[in-house]
Design a protein around this motif. Structure first.
Motif, PDB file in Angstrom:
ATOM      1  N   LEU A  35      -8.178   2.009   3.381  1.00  0.00           N
ATOM      2  CA  LEU A  35      -7.717   1.537   2.212  1.00  0.00           C
ATOM      3  C   LEU A  35      -8.915   3.521   2.422  1.00  0.00           C
ATOM      4  CD1 LEU A  35      -8.894  -1.236   1.870  1.00  0.00           C
ATOM      5  CD2 LEU A  35      -7.029  -0.634   1.152  1.00  0.00           C
ATOM      6  N   ILE A  38      -5.735   6.557   2.103  1.00  0.00           N
ATOM      7  CA  ILE A  38      -5.167   5.983   1.873  1.00  0.00           C
ATOM      8  C   ILE A  38      -5.688   7.255   0.202  1.00  0.00           C
ATOM      9  CG2 ILE A  38      -3.776   4.764  -0.342  1.00  0.00           C
ATOM     10  CD1 ILE A  38      -3.587   2.563   2.405  1.00  0.00           C
TER      11      ILE A  38
ATOM     12  N   VAL B  91       2.206   1.148  -1.848  1.00  0.00           N
ATOM     13  CA  VAL B  91       0.671   1.060  -0.749  1.00  0.00           C
ATOM     14  C   VAL B  91       0.357   2.042  -1.048  1.00  0.00           C
ATOM     15  CG1 VAL B  91       0.450   1.952   1.556  1.00  0.00           C
ATOM     16  CG2 VAL B  91       2.577   1.020   1.639  1.00  0.00           C
ATOM     17  N   LEU B  92       0.205   3.586  -1.338  1.00  0.00           N
ATOM     18  CA  LEU B  92      -1.067   4.412  -1.786  1.00  0.00           C
ATOM     19  C   LEU B  92      -1.448   3.362  -3.174  1.00  0.00           C
ATOM     20  CD1 LEU B  92       0.995   7.803  -1.309  1.00  0.00           C
ATOM     21  CD2 LEU B  92      -0.178   6.457   0.394  1.00  0.00           C
ATOM     22  N   GLY B  95      -3.151   0.271  -2.207  1.00  0.00           N
ATOM     23  CA  GLY B  95      -4.938   0.665  -0.881  1.00  0.00           C
ATOM     24  C   GLY B  95      -5.373   1.109  -2.041  1.00  0.00           C
ATOM     25  N   THR B  96      -5.229   2.726  -3.059  1.00  0.00           N
ATOM     26  CA  THR B  96      -6.550   3.471  -3.197  1.00  0.00           C
ATOM     27  C   THR B  96      -7.126   2.139  -4.909  1.00  0.00           C
ATOM     28  OG1 THR B  96      -4.836   4.891  -3.308  1.00  0.00           O
ATOM     29  CG2 THR B  96      -7.166   5.362  -5.438  1.00  0.00           C
ATOM     30  N   ILE B  98      -7.443  -0.872  -4.528  1.00  0.00           N
ATOM     31  CA  ILE B  98      -8.194  -1.860  -3.570  1.00  0.00           C
ATOM     32  C   ILE B  98      -9.735  -1.452  -2.943  1.00  0.00           C
ATOM     33  CG2 ILE B  98      -8.432  -2.881  -1.238  1.00  0.00           C
ATOM     34  CD1 ILE B  98      -5.678  -3.463  -1.554  1.00  0.00           C
ATOM     35  N   TYR B  99      -9.695   0.919  -2.607  1.00  0.00           N
ATOM     36  CA  TYR B  99     -10.469   0.899  -2.454  1.00  0.00           C
ATOM     37  C   TYR B  99     -11.426   0.842  -3.295  1.00  0.00           C
ATOM     38  CZ  TYR B  99     -13.443   4.242  -0.055  1.00  0.00           C
ATOM     39  OH  TYR B  99     -14.820   5.399   0.125  1.00  0.00           O
ATOM     40  N   LEU B 155       3.969  10.901  -5.477  1.00  0.00           N
ATOM     41  CA  LEU B 155       3.143  11.852  -6.230  1.00  0.00           C
ATOM     42  C   LEU B 155       2.553  11.327  -7.531  1.00  0.00           C
ATOM     43  CD1 LEU B 155       2.471  14.272  -3.574  1.00  0.00           C
ATOM     44  CD2 LEU B 155       1.330  12.072  -3.179  1.00  0.00           C
ATOM     45  N   LEU B 158       2.080   7.917  -9.005  1.00  0.00           N
ATOM     46  CA  LEU B 158       0.797   7.188  -8.198  1.00  0.00           C
ATOM     47  C   LEU B 158       0.113   6.450  -8.914  1.00  0.00           C
ATOM     48  CD1 LEU B 158       0.342   6.633  -5.729  1.00  0.00           C
ATOM     49  CD2 LEU B 158      -1.136   8.664  -5.419  1.00  0.00           C
TER      50      LEU B 158
END
Lengths: 313, 294, 274
Positions: A35, A38, B91-92, B95-96, B98-99, B155, B158
């Motif tokens: 993650l 990402i 996905v990007l 994912g970002t 969640i991080y 991008l 995003l």
């Protein structure tokens, strides 16, 4: 467990699975790393933009002196005696943005005031989605509208207006930005606590007085931030000007004339498939870099204003 | 001594109330202004497209002859573009998000990435076009194909997906996470089984809005070098392609040469707006259906 | 005083317990536990032993640290980033505050029921099957058995058996809380921590949960935080009174309510503050 009698041993089953659960430990360690990778892509994108712009811009300035570029009033990218002065593009950009803001600031702010202070909850819930539609229309559609409707309309009472000019796209850009200014300003005004309004209303002030003397001053940083973001949006807007302002690289302040903005220049040059390695090709990056710096500064200013002067109610 | 002169106040009150009334009307007219323009714009486009939208227009390939020209290529190109943008940006973006929300919460790194994302959201789309041209089309030597355009657009949109996903994840109540941890679940199990399913509607709304932004964008693809007259239909992510707004652009600029191109542009806009309207309706439906479940 | 009439009926039971106390095993031993939220100390020198197959009540006014304490027992406090802990908590003789102790293992053995019913936004079945599933039990037949057994154990099976696939949010608050208990039971915990489990429930639902607690303690040790003193008196075997992060008194429920040894305990249970 009471009256189970089924002979289930869940705890035993779990304990057995636990022993083979080392995969889970690995996953648990791996996931945050993936993650992170990402999340880093957004940072890499910024770095990518900066690097591409910087490397090619450096080469451009090896060929065209820095000062000549930023003080040059002549832009003639093609032919034997190509001249690269960015001022025509800068004036085009700033003029169109200025026209846009002359439209967007008053109308956007008044719309925000109406929605936040005057409109009933029901009316507001009808109007806001409609304004969102306005914000969701692709810019190419605005470009088409400017070119095929607004320009002919303006030409019917401004005789000197050229078929492509900076006035018409400027106005249409302003209309496009209205929802943005209105929505951000309204957010700022809605955040002003009602107690402040009630305090003034209880003293016998009219709604207008409360709005102008209490609400707007209290929300001023959010409002100004919305203006700055609007300007940034206008500077970076591409398709409206690419269609409706033409491609003449005039250095002028006459808004009835055809002019080119930095964004429209980029579209024109890439559309012409500039051969890699030519000065024309590198000029693309120098202009894009200038554009990038302009909008970045605007965005940082807007962030600074809304952070620094965030009202503490 | 009296500071407030009642008679004076009385006299001024009339003007003050009048000013208030006038201002209210002015503010209302301002609000209407944008909407009136919207109505004119839609009316104009629709009026100009009448007689031009038919089966041939939808299903024909591109042509220089306005009578024969169709937008099948642009429709397929739009679909192919979505096929690249949707998974990549999802996905990007997720994912970002969640991080940032679950792993880097309140760290300095989170602040840094967050600032970076909001700045990225303010970068003009034409600059993303330059990035796409330089990196995807030229350095990776993809050319102006679906994949290059799709990655560029992914991008570009995003930040929309990241911010929407972050909001959706933040809206998942802490007590659901606690309940999961309380059962001995690990962090990732909790995210995968509880947080993501609960925030899925919000995430999907964000992805749809991002997609509708992507298929309405023109500048980055023009910069990447999409040809003005592309007749073959795209058949994969490595094919050259065009999309509806790019077609509008070329037809509008060429309408100075062939006047009917303006009608084709208007007809294409109508199709584009219908597609966008449908996508936004779906997003709103999802948002309303799943609003306030907790 | 209401409290006294309650404790009279409990008198005989308490005597029996005191008699068997010597053989009781300790589930949780707490040694010199201190806990800080940033600079504020929330728990001060806690020393407390909790016994197997008993209901241990923790009472005290709001902010006394009782919730913090129970959340330390399954290390749920760690979800708050600024928490610092010192001392030891021995669960089955292993120090759970030790870094090497895997918190997932601990929470698999120690279930928790929260103040507000917090079922997952999933079906009733999926709520109960959640625990077994994340711990690797996938067999559909076994899961069905576990779900039924747990729902029966939480005395809610008859109410939900015909709608196992409906969303748990359609249940009433009291049913949701019993579903949460069933969810905890599904992985056969050794201990269940209950953090004011009935504070959001109506009196009838409260009674049902209380009866359930009495039933469950045959197999499971239960630690319950409550600000309802009658509840502590009704259902617990032992009671700890917390005040300002300290344990003021910890003894048999019977004696703490009938004959508190500390003036502050007496003030609290007679309603003079809190």
């Amino acid at each position: 467990m009471p009256e189970s009698g089924t002979g289930l041993d869940v705890r035993g089953m779990i304990a057995k699975k636990r022993k083979s659960a080392s995969i889970r430990t690995v996953v648990e360690k791996l996931v945050p790393r993936i993650l992170f990778g990402i999340a880093a892509i957004s940072v890499l994108t910024t770095i990518g933009i900066l690097l591409t712009l910087l490397t090619e811009t450096v080469i451009f300035f090896e060929r065209v002196p820095f000062l000549d570029f930023f003080t040059g009033t002549k832009l003639k990218p093609l032919g034997e005696e190509a001249v690269f002065g960015v001022l025509p593009l800068l004036t085009g950009t700033l003029l169109s943005s200025a026209i846009a803001m002359v439209v967007a600031i008053p109308i956007g702010l008044m719309t925000a005031i109406f929605l936040s202070e005057y409109a009933s909850e029901k009316l507001r819930r009808t109007l806001k989605p409609l304004l969102e539609i306005l914000a969701g229309i692709p810019t190419i559609v605005y470009g088409f509208f400017a070119f095929t409707f607004v320009t002919p309309l303006l030409r019917s009472f401004i005789p000197g207006l050229e078929p492509t000019n900076i006035l018409s796209p400027g106005i249409v850009m302003g209309i496009m930005i209205i929802p943005m200014v209105a929505s951000l300003s309204e957010d700022a005004m809605s955040a002003v606590p009602n107690a402040m309004r009630e305090g003034a209303l209880a003293l016998g002030a009219t709604k207008l007085e409360v709005t102008l003397k209490v609400v707007v001053p209290a929300a001023i940083s959010g409002i100004i931030a919305s203006f700055v973001l609007g300007i940034s949006r206008a500077i970076g807007e591409t398709m409206i000007v690419a269609i409706a302002s033409g491609s003449s690289k005039n250095f002028t302040f006459d808004v009835t004339q055809s002019m080119q903005t930095m964004t429209a220049y980029i579209v024109e040059v890439t559309g012409g498939e500039a051969a890699a390695g030519t000065t024309l090709y590198y000029s693309l990056y120098a202009v894009a870099m200038t554009l990038f710096v302009f909008t970045l500064v605007m965005n940082l200013v807007a962030q600074y204003i809304s952070r620094k002067f965030r009202e503490e109610y | 001594m009296k500071y407030v002169d009642a008679a004076q106040v009385q006299k001024k009150m009339g003007t003050r109330l009048l000013a208030n009334k006038l201002a209210k009307n002015l503010f209302f007219l301002s609000t209407l202004f944008g909407l009136i323009v919207l109505v004119i714009l839609i009316y104009r486009v629709v009026a100009q497209s009448i007689g031009w939208i038919d089966a041939d227009f939808i299903f024909n390939k591109l042509s220089t002859d306005p009578e024969k020209a169709g937008i099948m290529g642009a429709i397929l190109g739009t679909l192919w573009l979505m096929a690249v943008v949707a998974p990549v940006t999802m996905v990007l973006g997720v994912g970002t998000a969640i991080y940032l929300e679950e792993y880097a919460k309140k760290s300095r790194l989170q602040g840094f990435i967050q600032t970076n994302i909001s700045n990225l959201a303010g970068v003009p789309s034409v600059v993303f076009g330059i990035l796409g041209l330089t990196v995807f089309a030229r350095a990776l030597d993809l050319g102006s194909v679906v994949l290059a355009g799709g990655l560029t657009m992914a991008l570009l949109v995003l930040p929309v997906v990241v911010v929407a996903s972050q909001e959706a994840i933040r809206a998942v109540p802490q007590y659901l996470r606690e309940a999961s941890y309380g059962m001995g679940a690990t962090k990732w199990q909790t995210i995968k089984n509880i947080v993501l399913p609960a925030s899925l509607p919000g995430i999907l709304t964000g992805v749809i809005l991002a997609l509708s932004r992507a298929i309405g964008e023109t500048a980055p693809l023009v910069v990447i070098g999409i040809p003005a007259l592309l007749i073959p239909l795209p058949d994969g992510v490595l094919d050259k392609f065009t999309i509806l707004p790019v077609q509008v652009y070329y037809w509008t600029t060429d309408s100075a040469l062939v006047a009917e191109y303006a009608n084709l542009a208007a007809a294409t806009i109508v199709i584009l707006l219908i597609v966008l309207f449908a996508m936004n309706s779906v997003a709103i439906l999802i948002r309303n259906k799943f609003q306030k479940r907790f | 005083m209401a409290v006294l009439t309650m404790t009279e009926t409990k008198g005989k039971l308490a005597e029996e317990q005191e008699f068997s106390q010597a053989e009781k095993k300790i589930v949780y031993g707490t040694k010199d536990l201190n806990l800080w939220y940033g600079g504020d100390q929330a728990l001060k020198n806690i020393n407390l032993d909790i016994y197997e197959n008993e209901v241990t009540a923790i009472i005290g006014p709001s902010g006394c640290g009782k919730s913090t304490y129970i959340k330390t027992l399954n290390r749920m406090v760690e979800l708050i980033p600024v928490v610092r802990v010192s001392g030891e908590i021995l669960y089955r003789e292993r120090n759970i505050l030790d870094r090497s102790y895997k918190v997932e293992d601990l929470r698999t053995n120690v279930g928790m029921v929260f103040q507000k019913p917090n079922p997952f936004p999933k079906s009733i079945y999926e709520n109960v099957a959640y625990g077994p599933k994340i711990h690797g039990i996938r067999d559909k037949k076994i899961l069905n058995e576990i779900v039924e057994k747990s729902l029966r154990g939480a005395a809610i099976w008859d109410e939900v058996k015909d709608r196992l696939n409906e969303n748990a949010y359609g249940l009433s608050g009291g049913q949701q809380q019993r579903l949460c208990i069933a969810r905890a039971l599904a992985i056969e915990p050794d201990v269940i921590l209950m953090d004011e489990p009935t504070s959001a429930l109506d009196p009838i639902s409260t009674l049902k949960v209380e009866e359930l607690v009495q039933e469950l303690k045959k197999d499971i040790s239960i630690i319950i935080v409550t600000h309802n003193m009658q509840q502590a008196a009704r259902i617990s075997d032992r009671t700890a009174f917390f005040l300002n992060g300290e344990v003021v008194e910890y003894t048999n429920t019977n004696s703490i309510f009938s004959n508190p040894s500390d003036k502050r305990t007496e003030d609290y249970i007679t309603g003079r503050f809190g």
